[in-house]
Structure formats: structure tokens, C-alpha cells
Design a protein around this motif. Structure first.
Motif, PDB file in Angstrom:
ATOM      1  N   TYR A  20     -64.940 -16.067   3.341  1.00  0.00           N
ATOM      2  CA  TYR A  20     -65.883 -15.951   2.215  1.00  0.00           C
ATOM      3  C   TYR A  20     -66.873 -14.801   2.393  1.00  0.00           C
ATOM      4  O   TYR A  20     -67.639 -14.494   1.481  1.00  0.00           O
ATOM      5  CB  TYR A  20     -66.623 -17.280   1.975  1.00  0.00           C
ATOM      6  N   ARG A  21     -66.830 -14.131   3.565  1.00  0.00           N
ATOM      7  CA  ARG A  21     -67.688 -12.959   3.767  1.00  0.00           C
ATOM      8  C   ARG A  21     -66.892 -11.649   3.775  1.00  0.00           C
ATOM      9  O   ARG A  21     -67.433 -10.596   4.112  1.00  0.00           O
ATOM     10  CB  ARG A  21     -68.470 -13.097   5.080  1.00  0.00           C
ATOM     11  N   ASN A  22     -65.617 -11.716   3.408  1.00  0.00           N
ATOM     12  CA  ASN A  22     -64.775 -10.517   3.465  1.00  0.00           C
ATOM     13  C   ASN A  22     -65.294  -9.380   2.589  1.00  0.00           C
ATOM     14  O   ASN A  22     -65.279  -8.214   2.993  1.00  0.00           O
ATOM     15  CB  ASN A  22     -63.345 -10.852   3.031  1.00  0.00           C
ATOM     16  N   ASN A  23     -65.728  -9.692   1.365  1.00  0.00           N
ATOM     17  CA  ASN A  23     -66.180  -8.632   0.463  1.00  0.00           C
ATOM     18  C   ASN A  23     -67.425  -7.938   1.010  1.00  0.00           C
ATOM     19  O   ASN A  23     -67.559  -6.715   0.890  1.00  0.00           O
ATOM     20  CB  ASN A  23     -66.447  -9.205  -0.932  1.00  0.00           C
ATOM     21  N   LYS A  24     -68.311  -8.713   1.629  1.00  0.00           N
ATOM     22  CA  LYS A  24     -69.501  -8.135   2.242  1.00  0.00           C
ATOM     23  C   LYS A  24     -69.109  -7.226   3.409  1.00  0.00           C
ATOM     24  O   LYS A  24     -69.708  -6.166   3.631  1.00  0.00           O
ATOM     25  CB  LYS A  24     -70.451  -9.237   2.725  1.00  0.00           C
ATOM     26  N   MET A  25     -68.109  -7.640   4.176  1.00  0.00           N
ATOM     27  CA  MET A  25     -67.633  -6.825   5.288  1.00  0.00           C
ATOM     28  C   MET A  25     -67.127  -5.484   4.786  1.00  0.00           C
ATOM     29  O   MET A  25     -67.457  -4.425   5.338  1.00  0.00           O
ATOM     30  CB  MET A  25     -66.537  -7.552   6.064  1.00  0.00           C
ATOM     31  N   LEU A  26     -66.307  -5.510   3.728  1.00  0.00           N
ATOM     32  CA  LEU A  26     -65.787  -4.259   3.193  1.00  0.00           C
ATOM     33  C   LEU A  26     -66.921  -3.373   2.687  1.00  0.00           C
ATOM     34  O   LEU A  26     -66.902  -2.147   2.896  1.00  0.00           O
ATOM     35  CB  LEU A  26     -64.779  -4.537   2.073  1.00  0.00           C
ATOM     36  N   GLU A  27     -67.919  -3.961   2.049  1.00  0.00           N
ATOM     37  CA  GLU A  27     -69.077  -3.187   1.593  1.00  0.00           C
ATOM     38  C   GLU A  27     -69.760  -2.484   2.764  1.00  0.00           C
ATOM     39  O   GLU A  27     -70.121  -1.302   2.668  1.00  0.00           O
ATOM     40  CB  GLU A  27     -70.081  -4.109   0.889  1.00  0.00           C
ATOM     41  N   ASP A  28     -69.940  -3.205   3.860  1.00  0.00           N
ATOM     42  CA  ASP A  28     -70.583  -2.613   5.035  1.00  0.00           C
ATOM     43  C   ASP A  28     -69.731  -1.495   5.626  1.00  0.00           C
ATOM     44  O   ASP A  28     -70.243  -0.453   6.051  1.00  0.00           O
ATOM     45  CB  ASP A  28     -70.846  -3.680   6.103  1.00  0.00           C
TER      46      ASP A  28
ATOM     47  N   LYS B 116     -62.274 -15.323   0.187  1.00  0.00           N
ATOM     48  CA  LYS B 116     -61.518 -16.484   0.664  1.00  0.00           C
ATOM     49  C   LYS B 116     -60.040 -16.180   0.913  1.00  0.00           C
ATOM     50  O   LYS B 116     -59.213 -17.096   0.906  1.00  0.00           O
ATOM     51  CB  LYS B 116     -61.675 -17.671  -0.304  1.00  0.00           C
ATOM     52  N   ARG B 117     -59.706 -14.928   1.172  1.00  0.00           N
ATOM     53  CA  ARG B 117     -58.329 -14.551   1.506  1.00  0.00           C
ATOM     54  C   ARG B 117     -58.290 -14.140   2.981  1.00  0.00           C
ATOM     55  O   ARG B 117     -59.003 -13.206   3.371  1.00  0.00           O
ATOM     56  CB  ARG B 117     -57.858 -13.402   0.613  1.00  0.00           C
ATOM     57  N   PRO B 118     -57.510 -14.817   3.827  1.00  0.00           N
ATOM     58  CA  PRO B 118     -57.467 -14.459   5.250  1.00  0.00           C
ATOM     59  C   PRO B 118     -57.115 -12.982   5.416  1.00  0.00           C
ATOM     60  O   PRO B 118     -56.087 -12.516   4.908  1.00  0.00           O
ATOM     61  CB  PRO B 118     -56.361 -15.357   5.806  1.00  0.00           C
ATOM     62  N   THR B 119     -57.984 -12.251   6.113  1.00  0.00           N
ATOM     63  CA  THR B 119     -57.870 -10.791   6.156  1.00  0.00           C
ATOM     64  C   THR B 119     -58.056 -10.245   7.568  1.00  0.00           C
ATOM     65  O   THR B 119     -58.925 -10.710   8.313  1.00  0.00           O
ATOM     66  CB  THR B 119     -58.921 -10.149   5.226  1.00  0.00           C
ATOM     67  N   ILE B 120     -57.242  -9.259   7.909  1.00  0.00           N
ATOM     68  CA  ILE B 120     -57.446  -8.459   9.110  1.00  0.00           C
ATOM     69  C   ILE B 120     -57.927  -7.088   8.655  1.00  0.00           C
ATOM     70  O   ILE B 120     -57.339  -6.477   7.751  1.00  0.00           O
ATOM     71  CB  ILE B 120     -56.134  -8.273   9.908  1.00  0.00           C
ATOM     72  N   PHE B 121     -59.021  -6.613   9.269  1.00  0.00           N
ATOM     73  CA  PHE B 121     -59.506  -5.260   9.013  1.00  0.00           C
ATOM     74  C   PHE B 121     -59.158  -4.392  10.226  1.00  0.00           C
ATOM     75  O   PHE B 121     -59.306  -4.824  11.374  1.00  0.00           O
ATOM     76  CB  PHE B 121     -61.029  -5.251   8.835  1.00  0.00           C
TER      77      PHE B 121
END
Length: 242
Positions: free
Chosen positions: A182-190, A231-236
Motif C-alpha cells: 500500500y506504500r508502493n506509489n509513494k515509493m515510486l514518487e520518492d 496493493k500490488r506486490p512489487t519489486i523495485f
């Protein structure tokens, strides 16, 4: 030649699916065979473990199954007892919640104990989101690191992102990490705010699922792209090239 193991019972590392898809689409029949014959399992959650077993082997009788629960609430003093069955000649299965046991997974502690006690560890083939993401990223598969979760504090997280970018450049090493979905979008923004415009970012989410999305772009291009990772399991994965 004498056996290097002290007991005949083995610890089988049993991968599971990365999402709600048909098990045999991503798991080999050898995993199904082992689950079919095992009755003792170590898992993070009994309910989800039973569901995974039922989906993989629908006809397997569930009432006789024995589960040992290994998660953040487990008393470390109890963990070595999970392998007592191996010392009496019985095999034990270690199930991951998703993907491969022992990789970004609390099961590593059981595996460590198995080696210390002279119990044979048998890894089974299955999907690893970390390796699948690296395979599809186009980044340096000869030299990469998995960093788990980055700091939650925003300032500390941004500092760590810059640090990983520097390490990537200095060592020619791809840097991978994960975030709570649920914090993936914030991670991408950062990431697109902090990193150099030419640094590449791979986003690999919903791996092995019908909604799978694996895309690598420069930071400059990601700034022009809209993608919802909530909410999508993601690897960066990031890499700053020379």
C-alpha cells in the motif's frame, strides 16, 4: 562414503505461488509430489498454508496434518523443536507464504538450524519474485543486491535511495528492494524525485499473474508515465550506469 548428515529425516523447502493462480502453472510436479507425501509443515500462517496445500493437492487429507508456526511472534527458543521429527526419520516441509522459503522469508532461521543439526536441506524449484524481476529487468544480472525494505521515515528513505544509487554506480551493481504494497506509489514518487534522471528503474509487479507488469525506464521517462502500484506486490530495481 559416509553420509554428511546426522539424521535420515530431511527438510524440504517448498515454494508456493506468488498470487492466486493455478499452482501447476508455476510449480513443477515435484513440489506437488512432496506436498502430497508430507504431513508435517512449518509455515508463517496455518490457514494460508492449508489453503495452499489444498489447492496443490485437493485430495490430501487435512485433519492429520501438523503445523509449526514461524513468524515474528514465534519464540526463538521454540524454533529448533520444529525439526525434532527429522531426528526420528520423518521429513518436514517448510512452506513460504509466497515464493521461495528462506529468501526474504523467516524460514531462513529454520534452515540455519537444520544445517547446524546435521539435517539435510532439500530446496525445491519454484518462483522467486526477486530472480524473476532481475531476469526481466535488463539490469546487471552478474552483480546485484537485494536490500529488503527501505526505511519507513521519509527523510531516511530518501537518503538510502541516494546511497543505493551511489553503490550501484561505484560497483556496477543493480539494487533491488521491496515496499509494503500500500506504500508502493509513494515509493515510486520518492524514487523519481530523488534519483538522477538517467538512472534506470525497473518496476516488476504481480509476477506470474495475468496482471503482470515488468517495465524498465529511466527516471526521466518514469516522470512522464502513470502507473498504479497500490496493493500490488512489487519489486523495485535501480541501476545507475557509467
Amino acid at each position: 562414503m559416509s553420509s554428511p548428515f546426522s539424521y535420515s529425516g530431511k527438510l524440504y523447502l517448498l515454494p508456493t505461488t506468488l498470487g492466486d493462480n493455478e499452482p501447476l502453472e508455476v510449480l513443477p510436479a515435484t513440489v506437488q509430489h512432496q506436498v502430497e507425501r508430507l504431513d508435517i509443515f512449518i509455515a508463517e500462517n496455518e490457514k494460508t498454508a492449508r489453503r495452499a496445500i489444498k489447492k496443490l493437492v485437493p485430495k490430501k487429507s487435512q485433519p492429520s496434518l501438523q503445523f509449526f508456526i514461524l513468524n515474528k511472534h514465534t519464540d526463538p527458543a521454540e524454533v529448533s523443536g520444529f525439526l525434532e521429527a527429522c531426528k526420528t526419520g520423518k521429513d518436514v516441509g517448510l512452506l513460504s507464504e509466497a515464493g521461495c522459503p528462506g529468501v526474504a522469508d523467516p524460514g531462513a532461521e529454520v534452515v540455519k538450524i537444520a544445517h547446524r543439526e546435521g539435517i539435510q536441506v532439500v530446496p525445491m524449484v519454484g518462483p522467486s519474485s526477486i530472480l524473476l524481476a532481475m531476469m526481466a529487468s535488463g539490469m546487471n544480472g552478474q552483480n546485484f543486491a537485494f536490500n529488503g525494505y527501505l526505511p519507513i521515515d521519509k527523510a531516511a528513505r530518501k537518503g538510502e535511495i541516494k546511497n543505493l544509487e551511489k553503490i550501484s554506480l561505484d560497483r556496477n551493481q543493480a539494487q533491488s528492494f521491496i515496499e509494503t504494497p500500500y506504500r508502493n506509489n509513494k515509493m515510486l514518487e520518492d524514487l523519481i524525485q530523488v534519483l538522477h534522471p538517467g538512472t534506470r528503474i525497473c518496476i516488476a509487479c504481480d509476477l506470474t499473474l495475468p496482471t503482470e507488469y515488468v517495465v524498465t525506464k529511466t527516471v526521466a521517462d518514469w516522470r512522464k508515465t502513470k502507473v498504479d502500484l497500490h496493493k500490488r506486490p512489487t519489486i523495485f530495481i535501480l541501476q545507475k550506469d557509467y
